[in-house]
Design a protein around this motif. Sequence first.
Motif, PDB file in Angstrom:
ATOM      1  N   PRO A  21      44.160  44.240  51.590  1.00  0.00           N
ATOM      2  CA  PRO A  21      43.359  43.648  50.517  1.00  0.00           C
ATOM      3  C   PRO A  21      43.664  44.325  49.187  1.00  0.00           C
ATOM      4  N   VAL A  22      43.614  43.554  48.133  1.00  0.00           N
ATOM      5  CA  VAL A  22      43.791  44.099  46.785  1.00  0.00           C
ATOM      6  C   VAL A  22      42.422  44.504  46.262  1.00  0.00           C
ATOM      7  N   GLU A  23      42.309  45.774  45.879  1.00  0.00           N
ATOM      8  CA  GLU A  23      41.041  46.273  45.348  1.00  0.00           C
ATOM      9  C   GLU A  23      40.938  45.865  43.880  1.00  0.00           C
ATOM     10  N   THR A  24      40.123  44.879  43.631  1.00  0.00           N
ATOM     11  CA  THR A  24      40.049  44.306  42.282  1.00  0.00           C
ATOM     12  C   THR A  24      39.533  45.307  41.248  1.00  0.00           C
ATOM     13  N   SER A  25      38.796  46.311  41.697  1.00  0.00           N
ATOM     14  CA  SER A  25      38.282  47.313  40.762  1.00  0.00           C
ATOM     15  C   SER A  25      39.406  48.136  40.138  1.00  0.00           C
ATOM     16  N   LYS A  26      40.595  48.094  40.730  1.00  0.00           N
ATOM     17  CA  LYS A  26      41.730  48.855  40.211  1.00  0.00           C
ATOM     18  C   LYS A  26      42.559  48.058  39.208  1.00  0.00           C
ATOM     19  N   LEU A  27      42.142  46.814  38.947  1.00  0.00           N
ATOM     20  CA  LEU A  27      42.894  45.952  38.050  1.00  0.00           C
ATOM     21  C   LEU A  27      42.197  45.852  36.705  1.00  0.00           C
ATOM     22  N   GLU A  28      42.889  46.247  35.662  1.00  0.00           N
ATOM     23  CA  GLU A  28      42.317  46.235  34.312  1.00  0.00           C
ATOM     24  C   GLU A  28      41.964  44.824  33.856  1.00  0.00           C
ATOM     25  N   HIS A  29      42.756  43.844  34.259  1.00  0.00           N
ATOM     26  CA  HIS A  29      42.574  42.483  33.752  1.00  0.00           C
ATOM     27  C   HIS A  29      41.776  41.585  34.696  1.00  0.00           C
ATOM     28  N   TRP A  30      41.248  42.134  35.758  1.00  0.00           N
ATOM     29  CA  TRP A  30      40.575  41.290  36.745  1.00  0.00           C
ATOM     30  C   TRP A  30      39.403  40.510  36.141  1.00  0.00           C
ATOM     31  N   GLY A  31      38.704  41.095  35.221  1.00  0.00           N
ATOM     32  CA  GLY A  31      37.542  40.435  34.627  1.00  0.00           C
ATOM     33  C   GLY A  31      37.878  39.172  33.866  1.00  0.00           C
ATOM     34  N   ASP A  32      39.160  38.989  33.519  1.00  0.00           N
ATOM     35  CA  ASP A  32      39.577  37.805  32.769  1.00  0.00           C
ATOM     36  C   ASP A  32      40.220  36.738  33.653  1.00  0.00           C
ATOM     37  N   VAL A  33      40.299  37.010  34.957  1.00  0.00           N
ATOM     38  CA  VAL A  33      40.894  36.040  35.881  1.00  0.00           C
ATOM     39  C   VAL A  33      39.899  34.913  36.148  1.00  0.00           C
ATOM     40  N   MET A  34      40.361  33.679  36.068  1.00  0.00           N
ATOM     41  CA  MET A  34      39.477  32.525  36.241  1.00  0.00           C
ATOM     42  C   MET A  34      38.999  32.418  37.690  1.00  0.00           C
ATOM     43  N   PRO A  35      37.684  32.462  37.909  1.00  0.00           N
ATOM     44  CA  PRO A  35      37.136  32.434  39.277  1.00  0.00           C
ATOM     45  C   PRO A  35      37.576  31.229  40.095  1.00  0.00           C
ATOM     46  N   ALA A  36      37.768  30.097  39.458  1.00  0.00           N
ATOM     47  CA  ALA A  36      38.149  28.882  40.195  1.00  0.00           C
ATOM     48  C   ALA A  36      39.477  29.053  40.919  1.00  0.00           C
ATOM     49  N   LEU A  37      40.345  29.934  40.411  1.00  0.00           N
ATOM     50  CA  LEU A  37      41.639  30.159  41.043  1.00  0.00           C
ATOM     51  C   LEU A  37      41.559  31.195  42.164  1.00  0.00           C
ATOM     52  N   VAL A  38      40.495  31.983  42.166  1.00  0.00           N
ATOM     53  CA  VAL A  38      40.304  33.006  43.198  1.00  0.00           C
ATOM     54  C   VAL A  38      39.751  32.387  44.464  1.00  0.00           C
ATOM     55  N   ASP A  39      38.914  31.381  44.307  1.00  0.00           N
ATOM     56  CA  ASP A  39      38.191  30.768  45.419  1.00  0.00           C
ATOM     57  C   ASP A  39      39.093  29.816  46.185  1.00  0.00           C
ATOM     58  N   LEU A  40      39.978  30.393  47.006  1.00  0.00           N
ATOM     59  CA  LEU A  40      40.918  29.628  47.811  1.00  0.00           C
ATOM     60  C   LEU A  40      40.662  29.886  49.293  1.00  0.00           C
TER      61      LEU A  40
END
Length: 373
Positions: free
Chosen positions: A116-135
């Motif tokens: 799993p990718v730990e999203t807390s380690k990604l600086e830009h995660w907060g700007d990723v569009m949620p609709a693209l994550v929900d797969l």
Amino acid sequence: MDVLDQLGSMREGKMSRRAFTKSLLAAGVAVTAVPMGGRRAMAAPEDQATYFTWGGYDIPELFGEYQEKHGELPNFSIFGGSEEALTKMRGGFVVDVSHPCNQALPRWVASDLFQPVETSKLEHWGDVMPALVDLPGNDAENGNVWMVPFDWGQTSITYRADLVDVEEESWDMLWNEEYKGKLGSLAAGADAWWVGAIKAGIPFEELDTPEAFEKIAAVMREQRPLIRTYTDDTTTLEQALASGELVAAMTWNSSAALLKSEGVDVKFADPKEGALTWVCGLMMHKDAPKPDRAYDVIDSLLSVETGKFMIGDYGYGHSNIKSFDSFSEEELSELGLSKTPADILQAGHFQIPQSQEWETKMNAMFEEIKAGF
């Protein structure tokens, strides 16, 4: 700078292969006439992360943040299709980050080759569009994800508007006897077979049936004598379209965007039957040799600057919502994009996961058809 100077710059990493190709297009030189030779990425230092990806994503323009931080580009390894990539990794090839698409996600997770990718380690995660994550299949424990969405877009037809008489844009263009020997296609079943399903009128929810395989195989065999070239190298298709050797080809968004930027009279079709749509992303190998730098690879690909390049130069959607701020609604519409991914993805035929058995059978069948059987 002449062609040999540019070739040297590309090998040293001072010029991307994409920029090199654009330069040759502008000069009217065919890439196939120039020996590409060794690539600078293969000589990158051993302390850099390795990114396993599709052709065209191994370029400096996507790694400004990474290069600024580490002084070098990542190592690159290229695949022609996600099944090829997964097979190679199952055979023991270990990388840090790879680049599958949504329809392959559950199979990649089931392989037990990824963490799993730990999203807390990604600086830009907060700007990723949620609709693209929900797969489907993307949920991992503790709010993490298996695949970080990166790019999204369409598989459609890039055609020479000055050489093709089009009354209505349709997938039938790639089955038109009038253009026999002047048509091209991506070589991977991950694109071509699914387009065959659209042509055959098979809903994606019904792909995994004997009847569907027979109908899709029939239309692919019908198309086979018309195709001049199947290739995973988009540069080959772009050069052939630019020269007029091909008048139409199955491509991704980027081919049309590149050719338009060089003044070639092409259009990226909006087929009446609907384009093939997809989301691709980034996964970390469970044995990633450079895990910290793997996160830097992912963050660099998620950056706004990378997103602006992906949208403006490649014509792909990007997962960072801030990347769209530099483009007007009119500009995005001309590129076939929207700040709301669902507007584009759901307007076409969005790929859905299939079983490993289906994937293996599909690839075997398509390889036989391409070979003329």
